[in-house]
Design a protein around this motif. Structure first.
Motif, mmCIF file in Angstrom:
data_model
loop_
_atom_site.group_PDB
_atom_site.id
_atom_site.type_symbol
_atom_site.label_atom_id
_atom_site.label_comp_id
_atom_site.label_asym_id
_atom_site.label_seq_id
_atom_site.Cartn_x
_atom_site.Cartn_y
_atom_site.Cartn_z
ATOM 1 N N THR A 189 -4.574 -3.063 -6.531
ATOM 2 C CA THR A 189 -5.828 -2.740 -7.220
ATOM 3 C C THR A 189 -6.853 -3.848 -7.018
ATOM 4 O O THR A 189 -8.019 -3.587 -6.694
ATOM 5 N N ASP A 223 -6.941 -6.157 -4.627
ATOM 6 C CA ASP A 223 -7.340 -6.238 -3.221
ATOM 7 C C ASP A 223 -8.395 -5.187 -2.891
ATOM 8 O O ASP A 223 -9.336 -5.444 -2.123
ATOM 9 N N ARG A 224 -8.246 -4.000 -3.465
ATOM 10 C CA ARG A 224 -9.224 -2.936 -3.208
ATOM 11 C C ARG A 224 -10.574 -3.272 -3.837
ATOM 12 O O ARG A 224 -11.623 -2.970 -3.256
ATOM 13 N N ALA A 262 0.825 -1.204 0.000
ATOM 14 C CA ALA A 262 0.000 0.000 0.000
ATOM 15 C C ALA A 262 0.861 1.256 0.000
ATOM 16 O O ALA A 262 0.505 2.264 -0.632
ATOM 17 N N LYS A 269 -13.075 -9.216 2.065
ATOM 18 C CA LYS A 269 -12.049 -8.291 2.563
ATOM 19 C C LYS A 269 -10.928 -9.047 3.260
ATOM 20 O O LYS A 269 -9.761 -8.648 3.212
ATOM 21 N N THR A 316 -12.162 -5.754 -1.545
ATOM 22 C CA THR A 316 -12.621 -5.096 -0.318
ATOM 23 C C THR A 316 -13.947 -4.393 -0.558
ATOM 24 O O THR A 316 -14.854 -4.424 0.289
ATOM 25 N N ASP A 317 -14.083 -3.760 -1.721
ATOM 26 C CA ASP A 317 -15.352 -3.116 -2.065
ATOM 27 C C ASP A 317 -16.465 -4.156 -2.234
ATOM 28 O O ASP A 317 -17.602 -3.939 -1.800
#
Length: 208
Positions: free
Chosen positions: A157, A159-160, A70, A175, A163-164
């Motif tokens: 990217t 992972d995000r 990150a 997540k 998470t969303d």
């Protein structure tokens, strides 16, 4: 492209330097994240680094902590000459298989660069559908600085995205495991059945 300086192991610049000696000037590293999960997309990144690129700590994203990835993510983006992201979703994975979807997402990442590189370093043993000269590099994310940088952008990217998606499908805890086949994830599939973003062609999903 990166030059051989003390911040980086010399063997992570071999492929870039060989390409430059061959007369290539705009060299993009390309890598994907998310071939193994049971849910969600496969995401690729393409990165063109400048000669004065100076970010110690770049490595294969799998060898870095989530916190380190990150932290590196915005720095790579700010220092790169160009970067692009390509995505193939779960539906495409089911239709054309995960290998072809991965290669498609890599092509999309290159197309998203905003410039046309003259050489590609592709992680793995396959090339992509492109007229650009390219070289596949097995374990490239540990051998090429450009590919390693791409691996970080792709992993963060994806992972995000997962998470969303956790907000839409909280019972699967995306997540936490990002769609990979952990014990908890497999139990959630048994309990709740597959959700719309599960890869229906994958073992552990199709048999349920």
């Amino acid at each position: 492209m990166p030059d051989t300086r003390a911040n980086f192991p010399a063997d992570m610049l071999v492929f870039e330097n060989q390409a430059m000696l061959g007369g290539y000037k705009i060299i993009a590293g390309v890598d994907e994240a998310g071939r193994g999960p049971l849910a969600g997309p496969v995401v690729s990144a393409a990165v063109v680094l400048p000669e004065n690129f100076d970010i110690p700590g770049i490595n294969d994203s799998k060898k870095l902590s989530e916190k380190k990835r990150a932290a590196l993510f915005p720095v790579i983006q700010s220092q790169a000459i160009a970067f692009g992201i390509g995505i193939a979703d779960h539906g495409e994975i089911d239709r054309i298989n995960i290998l072809q979807a991965s290669l498609l997402s890599m092509k999309r990442a290159v197309d998203d660069l905003g410039l046309i590189p003259d050489y590609l370093l592709i992680d793995g043993k396959f090339t992509i559908d492109s007229n650009i000269d390219q070289r596949p590099v097995i374990k490239g994310d540990t051998l090429s600085l450009s590919i390693a940088a791409a691996s970080i952008l792709a992993k963060v990217t994806r992972d995000r995205i997962m998470t969303d998606l956790d907000l839409q499908y909280p019972e699967y805890e995306f997540k936490r495991h990002k769609g990979y086949p952990t014990k908890a994830h497999k139990q959630a599939i048994l309990t709740h059945g597959p959700c719309p973003i599960h890869r229906k062609s994958f073992k552990g999903v199709k048999d349920i």
